[in-house]
Design an enzyme around this catalytic site. Structure first.
Site, PDB file in Angstrom:
ATOM      1  CD1 TRP A  75      -0.030  -1.572   3.093  1.00 57.10           C
ATOM      2  CD2 TRP A  75       0.701   0.528   3.301  1.00 57.10           C
ATOM      3  NE1 TRP A  75       0.794  -1.531   4.209  1.00 57.10           N
ATOM      4  CE2 TRP A  75       1.257  -0.248   4.356  1.00 57.10           C
ATOM      5  CE3 TRP A  75       1.030   1.888   3.247  1.00 57.10           C
ATOM      6  CZ2 TRP A  75       2.114   0.284   5.327  1.00 57.10           C
ATOM      7  CZ3 TRP A  75       1.891   2.415   4.206  1.00 57.10           C
ATOM      8  CH2 TRP A  75       2.412   1.619   5.225  1.00 57.10           C
ATOM      9  CG  ASN A  76       5.170   1.386   0.737  1.00 55.74           C
ATOM     10  OD1 ASN A  76       4.891   0.600  -0.172  1.00 55.74           O
ATOM     11  ND2 ASN A  76       6.397   1.505   1.201  1.00 55.74           N
ATOM     12  CE  LYS A 134      -4.924  -9.473  -2.428  1.00 54.62           C
ATOM     13  NZ  LYS A 134      -4.469  -8.170  -1.903  1.00 54.62           N
ATOM     14  N   GLY A 148       6.882  -6.231   0.280  1.00 56.55           N
ATOM     15  CA  GLY A 148       6.173  -6.128   1.559  1.00 56.55           C
ATOM     16  C   GLY A 148       7.087  -6.528   2.692  1.00 56.55           C
ATOM     17  CB  SER A 149       6.356  -7.416   6.159  1.00 55.93           C
ATOM     18  OG  SER A 149       5.503  -8.523   5.975  1.00 55.93           O
ATOM     19  CD  GLU A 157      13.158  -5.744  -4.416  1.00 58.62           C
ATOM     20  OE1 GLU A 157      13.776  -5.240  -3.465  1.00 58.62           O
ATOM     21  OE2 GLU A 157      13.706  -6.081  -5.475  1.00 58.62           O
ATOM     22  CG  LEU A 158      11.275  -9.542   1.585  1.00 51.47           C
ATOM     23  CD1 LEU A 158      11.709 -10.857   2.225  1.00 51.47           C
ATOM     24  CD2 LEU A 158       9.797  -9.593   1.219  1.00 51.47           C
ATOM     25  CB  CYS A 170      10.992  -0.642   1.959  1.00 55.93           C
ATOM     26  SG  CYS A 170      11.254  -0.234   0.260  1.00 55.93           S
ATOM     27  CD  GLU A 189      10.887  -1.479   7.465  1.00 55.67           C
ATOM     28  OE1 GLU A 189      10.314  -2.585   7.602  1.00 55.67           O
ATOM     29  OE2 GLU A 189      11.173  -1.003   6.364  1.00 55.67           O
TER      30      GLU A 189
END
Ligand SMILES: NC(=O)c1ccc[n+]([C@@H]2O[C@H](COP(=O)([O-])OP(=O)(O)OC[C@H]3O[C@@H](n4cnc5c(N)ncnc54)[C@H](O)[C@@H]3O)[C@@H](O)[C@H]2O)c1
Ligand SMILES: O=CCCC(=O)O
Length: 498
Positions: free
Chosen positions: A162-163, A186, A241-242, A263-264, A297, A393
């Site tokens: 969402w960021n 998605k 995401g996370s 990409e975490l 991130c 974080e």
């Protein structure tokens, strides 16, 4: 009744409250929907389909059906479509910005900046599509020849956060389509509408039906993720995401041995040496820490400032951030919007730091009088490595500053975390800049700048920050398989000598 959000757009048709499957805008077969709210005003923006496994399977099938024809197009043909896609995003940047601000909260400048950032990936990959070169490799046997082809992987499952509701999708879609893959994206349930704009513009750019499918869901997200991972038709997952969810997707993908791009999360160190130019360091700190109110991130998370410059840097940083104006991102005077969903974690981190001896130099509190998602821009001094602001974080507007003395000390402390995405260092000493960059265990190092991302630069992390690279000439590699063709029995005696 309040006027529909779409009425505020120059082109209301950009705002679609459906999923996009096989070239059609569709509801979920279950007919369920979920609501999407503006994090600043808490007003309802719209509803989107709560898609289920039947819906995502339809999208997977559509992508599989579209794959042979899409891969058969030349790189040049795909390039022309991607170029058109780029132009359409640029043309519609104001409306796209409004949609991003409404669902994510970021300011008008950041939101329109995100539209252009997204467009940049289509421009970049339109230029890469015709240049997916293979190799010819000299074989050990003189009568054999070896060729290497780079072939599209196939159907890719893309899961986005969402960021950056448009840009994280754009980064993946542009590379995948350039390589000749087809995709099922998605989108995030908090921010589905900017992702849907990608589908609207894909159609206008001439992307054939089924090549790009966008599926919306909120509560059903885990089951849709599982379906993508376990599908034998889907050959690759790309996720932003996370770290927690990235590891889960990796586990879920093990039965089908999928190629993964993850990409975490990060925990970026921002190191300021005594010899840094103070204004450069402060400007970089503001950009890297407080962009999107601390929710990127690559946001600086741990500030390490050398003893000799600590007071001066901290004082200038606070002085500048006092000018920040937190509020509804639609308001032109606002510099920092609401959090999309992180006020509680931000507060928890501040309270933990203060209870362990940190001092609040600026802010420190939520802003419930403006709205439940607002938080003051916060700067903490005297933090240490045991505090949550250092070990996790924050993903919120908190700069946690601690002091260091020597190069060895700061490198050890900066590397002392499981993740390794972005890192920043401020110094006027070129030798030190190189030396420290090489010792930092991070996928990306920014020297004397707070801006790390660019469509031409390889974006990605090491350690628990994931794998793969997005953007740049390396970005295509994540969407191709290498095929080797060896030809034997070639007569090496030239015909003139026969
Ligand atoms: N490395 C990067 O490029 C990058 C970019 C943005 C965010 N992030 C990271 O994301 C985190 C913040 O976002 P978040 O907390 O919303 O992350 P999150 O992992 O909870 O959510 C990210 C996305 O994953 C989806 N998701 C959640 N559970 C899922 C499941 N079981 N199966 C499939 N999909 C699932 C969410 O709907 C969302 O679309 C931070 O750690 C941040 O660093 C990383
Ligand atoms: O939040 C993730 C990506 C942000 C960026 O590329 O600047």
């Amino acid at each position: 009744m309040a006027p529909a959000f779409s009425a505020s757009l120059k082109d209301p048709s950009l705002f679609v409250e459906k999923s996009y499957i096989d070239g059609q805008w569709v509801s979920s077969t279950s007919n369920k929907t979920f609501n999407v709210y503006n994090p600043a005003t808490e007003a309802l923006i719209g509803t989107a389909p709560e898609s289920d496994t039947k819906d995502i399977n339809a999208a997977i099938q559509a992508a599989a059906k579209a794959f042979p024809a899409w891969r058969a197009q030349s790189g040049r043909q795909r390039s022309r479509i991607l170029r058109k896609f780029f132009e359409l995003i640029v043309e519609n940047k104001e409306d796209i910005g409004k949609i991003i601000t409404a669902e994510n909260g970021k300011t008008k400048g950041d939101a329109e900046g995100e539209a252009l950032f997204s467009a940049g990936f289509f421009e970049w990959f339109s230029e890469e599509a015709p240049r997916i070169y293979g190799d010819v490799i000299p074989h050990s046997n003189p009568s054999s020849r070896t060729q290497v082809l780079k072939e599209p992987i196939g159907v890719c499952g893309l899961i986005t956060p969402w960021n950056f509701p448009m840009a994280m999708g754009a980064r993946k879609v542009a590379a995948a389509l350039a390589a000749g893959c087809t995709v099922v994206m998605k989108s995030d349930g908090l921010t589905p509408f900017a992702s849907n704009v990608l589908a609207v513009l894909a159609e206008r750019a001439g992307v054939p039906r089924g090549v790009l499918n966008v599926v919306t869901a909120l509560e059903n997200t885990p089951s849709l993720g599982l379906t993508l991972c376990e599908s034998d038709v889907v050959k690759k997952i790309s996720f932003t995401g996370s770290t927690r969810v990235g590891k889960l997707l990796m586990q879920q993908s093990s039965s089908t041995l999928k190629k993964l791009s993850l990409e975490l999360g990060g925990n970026a160190p921002f190191i300021v040496f005594d010899d840094a130019d103070i204004e450069t360091a402060v400007t970089a700190a503001i950009i890297s820490k407080f962009k999107v109110t601390g929710q990127t991130c690559v946001c600086a998370n741990r500030f390490f400032v050398q003893e000799g410059i600590y007071e001066k840097f901290t004082q200038r940083f606070v002085e500048e951030m006092k000018k920040a104006q937190v509020g509804d991102g639609q308001n032109a005077a606002v510099t920092h919007g609401p959090l999309t969903n992180g006020v509680d974690k931000t507060q928890e981190h501040i309270q933990d730091a203060v209870s362990k001896g940190a001092s609040v130099l600026l802010g420190g509190k939520g802003l419930p009088t403006i709205g439940k998602n607002f938080h003051e821009i916060t700067i903490l001094g005297n933090t240490n490595d045991s505090m949550k602001v250092a070990t996790e974080e924050t993903f919120g507007p908190v700069a946690a500053i601690s002091m260091f003395n020597t190069e060895d000390e700061v490198v050890d402390r900066a590397n002392n975390c499981k993740v390794g995405l972005a890192s920043y260092l401020m110094t006027s000493d070129l030798g030190k800049a190189h030396r420290i960059s090489e010792r930092l265990e991070f996928g990306m190092v920014a020297i004397n700048t707070g801006v790390i991302s660019d469509s031409a630069a390889p974006f990605g992390g090491v350690k628990h920050s994931g794998m793969g690279r997005e953007g740049s000439k390396y970005g295509i590699d994540d969407y191709v398989n290498i095929k080797m063709i060896v030809t034997g029995g070639i007569n090496t005696v030239h015909s003139s000598k026969l």
